[in-house]
Write an enzyme that holds these catalytic residues in place. Structure first.
Site, PDB file in Angstrom:
ATOM      1  CB  SER A   1     -27.383  18.625  48.780  1.00 40.20           C
ATOM      2  OG  SER A   1     -28.396  17.639  48.829  1.00 40.20           O
ATOM      3  CB  CYS A   2     -31.574  19.418  45.089  1.00 34.52           C
ATOM      4  SG  CYS A   2     -31.509  17.725  44.511  1.00 34.52           S
ATOM      5  CG  ASN A   3     -32.916  14.778  49.649  1.00 33.80           C
ATOM      6  OD1 ASN A   3     -33.195  15.085  50.797  1.00 33.80           O
ATOM      7  ND2 ASN A   3     -33.358  13.669  49.087  1.00 33.80           N
TER       8      ASN A   3
ATOM      9  CD  GLU B   1     -30.899  22.892  44.102  1.00 34.11           C
ATOM     10  OE1 GLU B   1     -30.052  21.988  44.140  1.00 34.11           O
ATOM     11  OE2 GLU B   1     -32.086  22.691  43.840  1.00 34.11           O
TER      12      GLU B   1
END
Length: 64
Positions: free
Chosen positions: A21-23, A56
Protein backbone atom coordinates in the site's frame (compact mmCIF):
# COMPACT_ATOMS: atom_id res chain seq x y z
CA UNK A 1 -8.90 -1.78 -0.58
CA UNK A 2 -12.56 -1.55 -1.30
CA UNK A 3 -14.65 -2.97 1.56
CA UNK A 4 -15.95 -5.74 -0.75
CA UNK A 5 -12.37 -6.90 -1.42
CA UNK A 6 -11.53 -6.96 2.28
CA UNK A 7 -14.65 -9.04 3.01
CA UNK A 8 -13.93 -11.40 0.09
CA UNK A 9 -10.37 -11.99 1.34
CA UNK A 10 -11.63 -12.74 4.84
CA UNK A 11 -14.19 -15.21 3.44
CA UNK A 12 -11.76 -16.88 1.00
CA UNK A 13 -9.18 -17.20 3.82
CA UNK A 14 -5.98 -17.74 1.82
CA UNK A 15 -3.07 -18.95 3.95
CA UNK A 16 -1.02 -15.82 3.27
CA UNK A 17 -1.70 -12.29 2.03
CA UNK A 18 0.99 -9.80 1.01
CA UNK A 19 -0.58 -6.35 1.15
CA UNK A 20 1.31 -3.51 -0.57
CA UNK A 21 0.00 0.00 0.00
CA UNK A 22 0.99 3.60 -0.60
CA UNK A 23 -1.56 4.86 1.92
CA UNK A 24 -0.84 3.78 5.50
CA UNK A 25 -4.16 5.15 6.79
CA UNK A 26 -6.30 2.94 4.55
CA UNK A 27 -3.95 0.01 5.04
CA UNK A 28 -4.37 0.32 8.82
CA UNK A 29 -8.16 0.42 8.39
CA UNK A 30 -8.06 -2.77 6.29
CA UNK A 31 -5.64 -4.53 8.65
CA UNK A 32 -8.08 -4.02 11.52
CA UNK A 33 -10.72 -5.94 9.56
CA UNK A 34 -8.30 -8.65 8.43
CA UNK A 35 -6.80 -9.07 11.91
CA UNK A 36 -9.86 -11.07 12.94
CA UNK A 37 -8.49 -14.00 10.89
CA UNK A 38 -4.88 -13.01 10.24
CA UNK A 39 -1.70 -12.31 12.17
CA UNK A 40 0.66 -9.61 10.90
CA UNK A 41 3.98 -11.45 10.61
CA UNK A 42 6.13 -8.88 8.78
CA UNK A 43 6.10 -5.19 7.92
CA UNK A 44 8.54 -3.50 5.55
CA UNK A 45 8.39 0.14 4.46
CA UNK A 46 9.96 0.76 1.05
CA UNK A 47 11.13 4.20 -0.07
CA UNK A 48 10.57 4.02 -3.83
CA UNK A 49 10.51 7.79 -4.24
CA UNK A 50 13.54 9.30 -2.48
CA UNK A 51 13.38 12.97 -1.55
CA UNK A 52 9.58 12.84 -1.21
CA UNK A 53 7.38 12.03 1.77
CA UNK A 54 5.83 8.99 0.02
CA UNK A 55 6.65 5.52 1.31
CA UNK A 56 5.17 2.21 0.19
CA UNK A 57 4.36 -0.28 2.94
CA UNK A 58 4.41 -4.07 2.56
CA UNK A 59 2.65 -6.23 5.16
CA UNK A 60 2.61 -10.02 5.34
CA UNK A 61 -0.49 -11.57 6.90
CA UNK A 62 -0.70 -15.26 7.84
CA UNK A 63 -3.90 -17.11 8.64
CA UNK A 64 -4.30 -17.74 12.37
Amino acid sequence: MHADVTRMLAQAAPRRIVYVSCNPATQARDLIVLSEKYDITAVQPVDMFPHTMHVENVVRLDLK
